[in-house]
Design an enzyme around this catalytic site. Structure first.
Site, PDB file in Angstrom:
ATOM      1  N   THR A   2       0.838  -1.189   0.000  1.00 41.25           N
ATOM      2  CA  THR A   2       0.000   0.000   0.000  1.00 41.25           C
ATOM      3  C   THR A   2       0.877   1.244   0.000  1.00 41.25           C
ATOM      4  O   THR A   2       1.990   1.227   0.534  1.00 41.25           O
ATOM      5  CB  THR A   2      -0.925   0.023   1.230  1.00 41.25           C
ATOM      6  OG1 THR A   2      -1.600   1.282   1.297  1.00 41.25           O
ATOM      7  CG2 THR A   2      -0.164  -0.173   2.527  1.00 41.25           C
ATOM      8  N   SER A  40      -1.087   4.112  10.574  1.00 38.82           N
ATOM      9  CA  SER A  40      -2.089   3.273  11.235  1.00 38.82           C
ATOM     10  C   SER A  40      -1.479   1.899  11.478  1.00 38.82           C
ATOM     11  O   SER A  40      -0.429   1.564  10.906  1.00 38.82           O
ATOM     12  CB  SER A  40      -3.329   3.128  10.354  1.00 38.82           C
ATOM     13  OG  SER A  40      -3.033   2.341   9.203  1.00 38.82           O
ATOM     14  N   TYR A  42      -2.761  -0.845  10.433  1.00 41.19           N
ATOM     15  CA  TYR A  42      -2.858  -1.525   9.139  1.00 41.19           C
ATOM     16  C   TYR A  42      -1.608  -1.242   8.295  1.00 41.19           C
ATOM     17  O   TYR A  42      -0.986  -2.156   7.760  1.00 41.19           O
ATOM     18  CB  TYR A  42      -4.113  -1.065   8.396  1.00 41.19           C
ATOM     19  CG  TYR A  42      -4.158  -1.529   6.957  1.00 41.19           C
ATOM     20  CD1 TYR A  42      -4.546  -2.820   6.649  1.00 41.19           C
ATOM     21  CD2 TYR A  42      -3.796  -0.677   5.922  1.00 41.19           C
ATOM     22  CE1 TYR A  42      -4.574  -3.261   5.329  1.00 41.19           C
ATOM     23  CE2 TYR A  42      -3.816  -1.103   4.608  1.00 41.19           C
ATOM     24  CZ  TYR A  42      -4.210  -2.396   4.311  1.00 41.19           C
ATOM     25  OH  TYR A  42      -4.232  -2.825   3.013  1.00 41.19           O
ATOM     26  N   HIS A  43      -1.244   0.040   8.186  1.00 42.96           N
ATOM     27  CA  HIS A  43      -0.076   0.390   7.385  1.00 42.96           C
ATOM     28  C   HIS A  43       1.213  -0.131   8.025  1.00 42.96           C
ATOM     29  O   HIS A  43       2.156  -0.475   7.319  1.00 42.96           O
ATOM     30  CB  HIS A  43      -0.024   1.899   7.146  1.00 42.96           C
ATOM     31  CG  HIS A  43      -1.126   2.360   6.246  1.00 42.96           C
ATOM     32  ND1 HIS A  43      -2.063   3.269   6.645  1.00 42.96           N
ATOM     33  CD2 HIS A  43      -1.461   1.999   4.985  1.00 42.96           C
ATOM     34  CE1 HIS A  43      -2.923   3.460   5.668  1.00 42.96           C
ATOM     35  NE2 HIS A  43      -2.578   2.698   4.644  1.00 42.96           N
ATOM     36  N   LYS A  46       1.792  -3.543   6.837  1.00 45.62           N
ATOM     37  CA  LYS A  46       2.304  -3.540   5.462  1.00 45.62           C
ATOM     38  C   LYS A  46       3.797  -3.211   5.442  1.00 45.62           C
ATOM     39  O   LYS A  46       4.534  -3.716   4.599  1.00 45.62           O
ATOM     40  CB  LYS A  46       1.522  -2.560   4.587  1.00 45.62           C
ATOM     41  CG  LYS A  46       0.049  -2.927   4.452  1.00 45.62           C
ATOM     42  CD  LYS A  46      -0.112  -4.331   3.899  1.00 45.62           C
ATOM     43  CE  LYS A  46      -1.556  -4.739   3.788  1.00 45.62           C
ATOM     44  NZ  LYS A  46      -1.704  -6.109   3.314  1.00 45.62           N
TER      45      LYS A  46
END
Length: 164
Positions: A2, A40, A42-43, A46
């Site tokens: 991402t 975040s 989530y990031h 990644k």
């Protein structure tokens, strides 16, 4: 991957595809993995993926391409539209979801759009058909054996949140 691994800073500069040239102490030049700056959890996961890809390439010789996507929009490609069972799902999370999906749901429900801050934040976007094509190209063109992880940014356009 991402685009969020790069963070959403205000440098205004172009984001290189995965790697950046630096001068190390003593004047040594190097080309290193772009520093991560997740915004975040989530990031952050990644960012961990990117480190694991580097690890497996270096230690196990895997040939890896990491595609960093902008916000993917759309639910159909020319292939998926042929059968409703292939249509991509539409995810919505009112607090943490992508701005585009949140705006679509709020608009459909007739409620005001939630814009955080001034709306001047920029986000990258790409249609699902273009994402599918990028994946196809990556599969057909893997890095050569022994080459480092290839990282490509998938962006079709950039918009300010208030202009979406």
């Amino acid at each position: 991957g991402t685009m969020g691994v790069y963070g959403y800073g205000t440098s205004g500069g172009e984001i290189p595809e995965g790697y950046i040239d630096v001068i190390l102490p003593g004047g040594r030049e190097a080309n290193i993995l772009h520093p991560a700056y997740p915004g975040s959890v989530y990031h952050a996961t990644k960012c961990l993926d990117a480190l694991l890809w580097q690890f497996y390439q270096k230690n196990d010789g895997l040939r890896i391409t990491d595609l960093h996507q902008g916000i993917v929009w759309g639910t159909n490609t020319p292939q998926t539209i042929k059968d409703e069972r292939l249509v991509n799902r539409f995810d919505y999370d009112g607090d943490y979801g992508t701005v585009l999906n949140r705006f679509l749901m709020q608009g459909a429900m007739g409620v005001p759009l939630t814009v955080y801050g001034t709306g001047g934040q920029t986000r990258a976007f790409i249609h699902i058909t273009d994402t599918a094509r990028c994946i196809e190209i990556a599969i057909k063109n893997p890095p050569a054996s022994g080459e480092r992880v290839e990282i490509f940014n998938q962006i079709a356009e950039i918009r300010r949140v208030r202009d979406v």
